[in-house]
Design an enzyme around this catalytic site. Structure first.
Site, PDB file in Angstrom:
ATOM      1  N   GLU A  95      10.464   4.332   7.291  1.00 43.67           N
ATOM      2  CA  GLU A  95      11.411   3.231   7.117  1.00 43.67           C
ATOM      3  C   GLU A  95      12.467   3.551   6.077  1.00 43.67           C
ATOM      4  O   GLU A  95      12.201   4.288   5.137  1.00 43.67           O
ATOM      5  CB  GLU A  95      10.650   1.993   6.614  1.00 43.67           C
ATOM      6  CG  GLU A  95       9.714   1.426   7.620  1.00 43.67           C
ATOM      7  CD  GLU A  95       8.835   0.337   7.016  1.00 43.67           C
ATOM      8  OE1 GLU A  95       9.283  -0.373   6.088  1.00 43.67           O
ATOM      9  OE2 GLU A  95       7.696   0.196   7.490  1.00 43.67           O
ATOM     10  N   CYS A 108      17.564   2.969   0.513  1.00 44.06           N
ATOM     11  CA  CYS A 108      16.208   3.275   0.051  1.00 44.06           C
ATOM     12  C   CYS A 108      15.584   4.198   1.086  1.00 44.06           C
ATOM     13  O   CYS A 108      15.507   3.841   2.265  1.00 44.06           O
ATOM     14  CB  CYS A 108      15.429   1.956  -0.066  1.00 44.06           C
ATOM     15  SG  CYS A 108      13.685   2.191  -0.422  1.00 44.06           S
ATOM     16  N   CYS A 115       1.197   7.699   2.716  1.00 40.43           N
ATOM     17  CA  CYS A 115       1.098   8.038   1.297  1.00 40.43           C
ATOM     18  C   CYS A 115      -0.375   8.182   0.956  1.00 40.43           C
ATOM     19  O   CYS A 115      -1.220   7.514   1.549  1.00 40.43           O
ATOM     20  CB  CYS A 115       1.714   6.909   0.466  1.00 40.43           C
ATOM     21  SG  CYS A 115       1.749   7.221  -1.309  1.00 40.43           S
ATOM     22  N   CYS A 119      -2.368   3.013  -3.950  1.00 42.76           N
ATOM     23  CA  CYS A 119      -2.123   1.766  -4.702  1.00 42.76           C
ATOM     24  C   CYS A 119      -2.612   0.588  -3.847  1.00 42.76           C
ATOM     25  O   CYS A 119      -2.286   0.488  -2.666  1.00 42.76           O
ATOM     26  CB  CYS A 119      -0.636   1.610  -5.036  1.00 42.76           C
ATOM     27  SG  CYS A 119      -0.012   2.934  -6.071  1.00 42.76           S
ATOM     28  N   CYS A 122      -0.241  -1.880  -1.739  1.00 47.83           N
ATOM     29  CA  CYS A 122       0.891  -1.284  -1.030  1.00 47.83           C
ATOM     30  C   CYS A 122       0.565  -0.994   0.431  1.00 47.83           C
ATOM     31  O   CYS A 122      -0.483  -0.428   0.749  1.00 47.83           O
ATOM     32  CB  CYS A 122       1.292  -0.006  -1.747  1.00 47.83           C
ATOM     33  SG  CYS A 122       2.654   0.863  -0.954  1.00 47.83           S
ATOM     34  N   HIS A 219       3.268  -1.440 -13.520  1.00 48.85           N
ATOM     35  CA  HIS A 219       2.491  -2.543 -12.934  1.00 48.85           C
ATOM     36  C   HIS A 219       1.370  -3.111 -13.799  1.00 48.85           C
ATOM     37  O   HIS A 219       0.722  -4.085 -13.408  1.00 48.85           O
ATOM     38  CB  HIS A 219       1.915  -2.172 -11.566  1.00 48.85           C
ATOM     39  CG  HIS A 219       2.945  -1.699 -10.571  1.00 48.85           C
ATOM     40  ND1 HIS A 219       4.225  -2.188 -10.531  1.00 48.85           N
ATOM     41  CD2 HIS A 219       2.867  -0.780  -9.582  1.00 48.85           C
ATOM     42  CE1 HIS A 219       4.900  -1.584  -9.557  1.00 48.85           C
ATOM     43  NE2 HIS A 219       4.115  -0.723  -8.976  1.00 48.85           N
ATOM     44  N   CYS A 339       9.132  -1.887   1.789  1.00 53.62           N
ATOM     45  CA  CYS A 339       8.801  -0.783   2.697  1.00 53.62           C
ATOM     46  C   CYS A 339       7.334  -0.692   3.078  1.00 53.62           C
ATOM     47  O   CYS A 339       6.474  -1.136   2.358  1.00 53.62           O
ATOM     48  CB  CYS A 339       9.249   0.519   2.073  1.00 53.62           C
ATOM     49  SG  CYS A 339      10.859   0.977   2.700  1.00 53.62           S
TER      50      CYS A 339
HETATM   51  N1  SAH Z   1       5.520   6.157  -4.629  1.00 58.32           N
HETATM   52  C1  SAH Z   1       6.612   5.694  -5.410  1.00 58.32           C
HETATM   53  C2  SAH Z   1       7.734   5.064  -4.624  1.00 58.32           C
HETATM   54  C3  SAH Z   1       7.420   4.172  -3.475  1.00 58.32           C
HETATM   55  S1  SAH Z   1       7.056   2.493  -3.666  1.00 58.32           S
HETATM   56  C4  SAH Z   1       6.121   4.742  -6.477  1.00 58.32           C
HETATM   57  O1  SAH Z   1       4.942   4.415  -6.491  1.00 58.32           O
HETATM   58  O2  SAH Z   1       6.903   4.358  -7.320  1.00 58.32           O
HETATM   59  C5  SAH Z   1       8.395   1.693  -4.469  1.00 58.32           C
HETATM   60  C6  SAH Z   1       7.936   0.551  -5.371  1.00 58.32           C
HETATM   61  O3  SAH Z   1       7.427  -0.546  -4.600  1.00 58.32           O
HETATM   62  C7  SAH Z   1       6.818   0.948  -6.315  1.00 58.32           C
HETATM   63  O4  SAH Z   1       7.065   0.419  -7.587  1.00 58.32           O
HETATM   64  C8  SAH Z   1       5.610   0.289  -5.674  1.00 58.32           C
HETATM   65  O5  SAH Z   1       4.549   0.135  -6.562  1.00 58.32           O
HETATM   66  C9  SAH Z   1       6.209  -0.998  -5.175  1.00 58.32           C
HETATM   67  N2  SAH Z   1       5.423  -1.711  -4.173  1.00 58.32           N
HETATM   68  C10 SAH Z   1       4.556  -1.215  -3.277  1.00 58.32           C
HETATM   69  N3  SAH Z   1       4.022  -2.189  -2.519  1.00 58.32           N
HETATM   70  C11 SAH Z   1       4.583  -3.339  -2.943  1.00 58.32           C
HETATM   71  C12 SAH Z   1       4.441  -4.706  -2.552  1.00 58.32           C
HETATM   72  N4  SAH Z   1       3.618  -5.053  -1.577  1.00 58.32           N
HETATM   73  N5  SAH Z   1       5.182  -5.630  -3.199  1.00 58.32           N
HETATM   74  C13 SAH Z   1       6.031  -5.276  -4.187  1.00 58.32           C
HETATM   75  N6  SAH Z   1       6.208  -4.019  -4.604  1.00 58.32           N
HETATM   76  C14 SAH Z   1       5.486  -3.052  -3.992  1.00 58.32           C
END
Ligand code: SAH
Length: 350
Positions: A95, A108, A115, A119, A122, A219, A339
């Site tokens: 995406e 973006c 991945c 996390c 995510c 976070h 995303c």
């Molecule tokens: N892997 C990288 C970049 C991708 S995610 C990273 O971890 O930074 C981009 C951002 O979106 C990150 O800060 C991630 O923690 C956050 N993110 C992921 N899932 C999310 C969600 N469901 N709601 C809000 N932010 C989210």
């Protein structure tokens, strides 16, 4: 694989294309410059009208040149944000999001199909990592979007699917490609690389001499909470990450930006804000900025986003303690523009 021996045009700089054209195809340098220029516009080989037909044939035989194919496009009626689902040459999907800001358009991009960072809130990580993207596949998202919208892209955030520092070489090559002046020409200062905190990758990136903004997904402000939502914290804890940030600042002079996703009842209390402010004030040797994002709920995870009022209160608390923070506007909220979710639902056959 047949492709591995072929030159992948979108993964090559202008200099590399020129040198390929002269050493492998025995043609003058200006042919390389023409090919370079066409590929950065996303033109099909048959549309490269100033190249002789024989050269176009040779390019088809000897090189790989593919743009990601748009399989879905969702346009927000609220703010014009466009979310793309792209298919890559082997059928993997990623995406990208096109966002309009007052200071220009930002894309973006994704850097991996899936991945492996795990996390827990995510969507991108739910089915693990399928594969890394090549530099051409990361750049291709921007070229395809620019061609689709007819608009110039002035900024990039590597905040799509995947962990840039877990696909390090492709990320750095992409940064060089996307900032080439004769190509996309996106200034490195207008690019953010977001990481969950892979410390050796941060240190290495600091040494590359690329003035990109480092955006760290924090976070949480204590190891217990952070480890409970981000497994990477068991390997590189909060202190390790902040030390790496300080190194990054020392080497690049770039202000660090922290992402903090607000999860109801998990990390969004007043005591969390106080602890975060204390941590950043004492642990970060530069000015920094905190981006607060209310969690976008992912149905497969147990977490919910903080209420708006709670996010505002959290932000105010940080500000009152001397920490620069803003609650990020949710662009494209009607198209679920965060995303990972589109790819996930598409893979479930929705
Ligand atoms: N892997 C990288 C970049 C991708 S995610 C990273 O971890 O930074 C981009 C951002 O979106 C990150 O800060 C991630 O923690 C956050 N993110 C992921 N899932 C999310 C969600 N469901 N709601 C809000 N932010 C989210």
């Amino acid at each position: 694989m047949e492709n591995t021996t072929k030159a992948d045009l979108l993964s090559m700089t202008e200099e590399e294309i020129v040198s390929f054209v002269s050493s492998e195809l025995d043609l003058p340098a200006y042919r390389g410059a023409q090919i370079y220029s066409w590929t950065r516009k996303g033109a099909p080989i048959d549309g490269m009208t100033d190249l002789p037909a024989s050269l176009r044939r040779t390019l088809k035989e000897r090189t790989v040149y593919r743009l990601p194919v748009i399989v879905k496009r969702l346009t927000s009626k609220i703010d014009g944000t466009i979310k793309y689902l792209f298919e890559l040459s082997d059928g993997e999907r990623v995406e990208s999001v096109f966002m309009k800001y007052e200071h220009g358009n930002t894309v973006c991009v994704s850097c991996q199909a899936g991945c492996r960072m795990g996390c827990r809130f995510c969507a991108s990580t739910l089915k693990g990592k399928r594969r890394d993207l090549a530099p051409s596949e990361i750049l291709g998202q921007i070229i395809a979007i620019s061609a689709d919208t007819g608009e110039r892209v002035g900024g990039v955030v590597m905040m799509g699917i995947g962990e840039p520092l877990d696909n390090y070489d492709a990320t750095v090559k992409f940064l060089r490609l996307v900032s080439e002046e004769k190509g996309p020409g996106i200034g490195l200062r207008h690019i953010s690389v977001s990481t969950c905190g892979i410390v050796p990758g941060i240190m290495k990136l600091a040494d590359e001499g690329l003035p990109v903004t480092l955006s760290v997904s924090l976070h949480a402000s204590d190891d217990e909470t952070r480890s409970s939502i981000m497994p990477i914290n068991n390997k590189y804890n909060v202190e390790n990450v902040l030390d790496a940030c300080n190194y990054y600042f020392k080497k690049t002079g770039r202000r660090i930006s922290f992402e903090y996703t607000l999860i109801a009842g998990k990390n969004d209390g007043e005591e969390d804000a106080v602890r975060l402010a204390k941590l950043l004030k004492s642990g970060v040797k530069s000015t920094c900025h905190v981006n607060l994002i209310r969690l976008n709920e992912v149905k497969e995870t147990p977490f919910s986003g903080s209420a708006k009022a709670r996010a505002t209160a959290f932000c105010k608390k940080l500000n009152s303690l001397g920490v620069t923070a803003t609650v990020r506007r949710r662009l494209g909220s009607d198209i679920n523009a965060s995303c990972g979710q589109l790819r996930l639902s598409a893979s479930d056959g929705e």
